[in-house]
Design a protein around this motif. Structure first.
Motif, short mmCIF file in Angstrom:
data_model
loop_
_atom_site.label_atom_id
_atom_site.label_comp_id
_atom_site.label_asym_id
_atom_site.label_seq_id
_atom_site.Cartn_x
_atom_site.Cartn_y
_atom_site.Cartn_z
N ALA A 72 44.13 -61.27 -94.37
CA ALA A 72 44.16 -60.14 -94.18
C ALA A 72 43.69 -60.40 -92.11
N ALA A 73 44.29 -59.35 -92.10
CA ALA A 73 43.98 -58.90 -90.06
C ALA A 73 43.46 -57.58 -90.41
N LEU A 74 41.61 -57.52 -89.34
CA LEU A 74 41.77 -55.74 -88.82
C LEU A 74 42.88 -54.86 -88.26
N ILE A 75 42.51 -53.88 -89.35
CA ILE A 75 43.00 -52.67 -88.57
C ILE A 75 42.00 -51.88 -87.58
N ALA A 76 41.17 -51.15 -88.10
CA ALA A 76 39.57 -50.24 -87.30
C ALA A 76 38.49 -50.78 -88.27
N TYR A 99 15.65 -49.89 -103.66
CA TYR A 99 16.68 -49.52 -102.63
C TYR A 99 17.25 -47.94 -103.50
N ARG A 100 17.12 -46.26 -102.67
CA ARG A 100 18.10 -45.16 -102.44
C ARG A 100 19.80 -45.09 -102.70
N GLY A 101 20.09 -46.20 -102.43
CA GLY A 101 21.43 -46.05 -102.02
C GLY A 101 21.90 -46.82 -100.78
N GLN A 102 22.88 -46.98 -101.05
CA GLN A 102 23.71 -47.81 -99.26
C GLN A 102 23.86 -47.09 -97.81
N THR A 103 23.79 -48.30 -97.29
CA THR A 103 24.24 -47.20 -95.96
C THR A 103 25.55 -48.06 -95.62
N GLN A 104 26.93 -47.73 -95.46
CA GLN A 104 28.12 -48.78 -95.46
C GLN A 104 28.41 -49.06 -93.91
N LYS A 105 28.88 -49.75 -93.87
CA LYS A 105 30.24 -49.93 -92.28
C LYS A 105 31.19 -50.01 -92.81
N TRP A 106 32.45 -50.05 -93.02
CA TRP A 106 33.62 -49.75 -93.59
C TRP A 106 34.92 -50.48 -91.92
N PHE A 107 35.43 -51.01 -93.24
CA PHE A 107 36.40 -51.88 -92.54
C PHE A 107 37.73 -51.40 -93.26
N ALA A 108 38.69 -51.72 -92.26
CA ALA A 108 40.28 -50.95 -92.65
C ALA A 108 40.86 -52.41 -92.20
N LEU A 109 41.39 -53.40 -93.24
CA LEU A 109 42.15 -54.60 -93.01
C LEU A 109 43.62 -54.57 -93.80
N ARG A 110 44.34 -55.16 -93.07
CA ARG A 110 45.97 -55.48 -93.73
C ARG A 110 45.92 -56.87 -94.33
N TYR A 155 34.19 -41.85 -100.27
CA TYR A 155 35.96 -42.60 -99.77
C TYR A 155 36.48 -41.61 -99.10
N ARG A 156 36.32 -39.57 -99.30
CA ARG A 156 36.60 -39.70 -98.88
C ARG A 156 35.95 -39.16 -97.24
N ALA A 157 34.97 -39.78 -96.90
CA ALA A 157 34.77 -40.69 -95.30
C ALA A 157 35.73 -41.31 -94.75
N VAL A 158 35.57 -42.42 -95.76
CA VAL A 158 36.72 -43.57 -95.42
C VAL A 158 38.20 -42.93 -95.15
N VAL A 159 38.50 -42.14 -96.51
CA VAL A 159 39.75 -42.34 -95.85
C VAL A 159 40.47 -41.03 -95.25
N ASP A 160 39.04 -40.18 -93.88
CA ASP A 160 39.79 -39.49 -93.35
C ASP A 160 39.72 -40.47 -91.55
N ALA A 161 38.62 -41.17 -91.99
CA ALA A 161 38.50 -42.32 -90.47
C ALA A 161 39.84 -42.75 -90.49
N ARG A 163 42.23 -42.53 -92.13
CA ARG A 163 44.12 -42.21 -92.50
C ARG A 163 45.20 -42.50 -91.22
N PRO A 164 44.77 -41.48 -89.84
CA PRO A 164 45.63 -41.69 -88.46
C PRO A 164 45.62 -42.94 -88.58
N LEU A 165 45.50 -44.19 -88.97
CA LEU A 165 45.93 -45.45 -88.81
C LEU A 165 46.61 -46.67 -90.01
N ILE A 166 47.45 -45.43 -90.81
CA ILE A 166 47.42 -45.87 -92.04
C ILE A 166 49.68 -45.39 -91.31
N LYS A 167 49.78 -46.47 -91.71
CA LYS A 167 51.75 -46.47 -91.95
C LYS A 167 51.80 -45.34 -92.44
#
Length: 167
Positions: A72-76, A99-110, A155-161, A163-167
């Protein structure tokens, strides 16, 4: 404010693994029974950041531990950390109630390998317990509708983040 509301968020990473057509990998959680809300038992690979570990290496590790994927290659990287709260009754059980939940850092990989590399039943060459019972590629716009309600905003925030980079 309750004692539950005062709990911290668990540092975590998430991976949107994309195929050549711009569809995302999504796995059905192995710990969820079929039937009932089975349509909401899907998620992208995610997991905790180990002490002293940086987010991107953690994302690569979690991807391997849950899917067997190393090709897998890093996209963003998503610009912000995204957090969610678990419903209190679940949160008091998960992670020993720390913990009350999670704080997540998301990565898009190809995904750059061949599909036979993906093995959710024996991830990490069988060294890790299966997190998923099955997997598929899904259009990114459908992802928020496939997850449990308390993760939909993430998931909405990840898709929004991404979306502009996806073919």
């Amino acid at each position: 404010m309750s004692d539950y509301d005062a709990l911290p968020y668990r540092p975590c990473v998430g991976v949107m693994l994309l195929d050549a057509e711009g569809r995302a990998f999504i796995g059905r959680r192995a710990d969820q029974a079929a039937g009932g809300e089975s349509a909401l038992t899907w998620q992208m690979p995610q997991g905790g950041i180990d002490r002293g570990e940086d987010p991107y290496p953690a994302a690569r590790r979690e991807l391997y531990e849950e899917t067997n994927v190393t090709s897998a290659a890093l996209i963003a990287e998503a610009p912000d950390w995204i957090r969610y709260d678990l419903p209190e009754e679940l949160g008091r059980k998960a992670w020993k109630g720390r913990y009350r939940g999670q704080t997540q850092k998301w990565f898009a990989l190809r995904f750059t390998g061949e599909e036979r590399e993906i093995d959710v039943l024996k991830p990490a060459g069988g060294a890790h317990k299966a997190e998923f019972s099955e997997w598929r590629w899904a259009p990114i716009e459908t992802l928020p509708d496939l997850v449990v309600p308390f993760k939909r905003d993430v998931y909405r925030a990840v898709v929004d983040a991404f979306r502009p980079l996806i073919k």
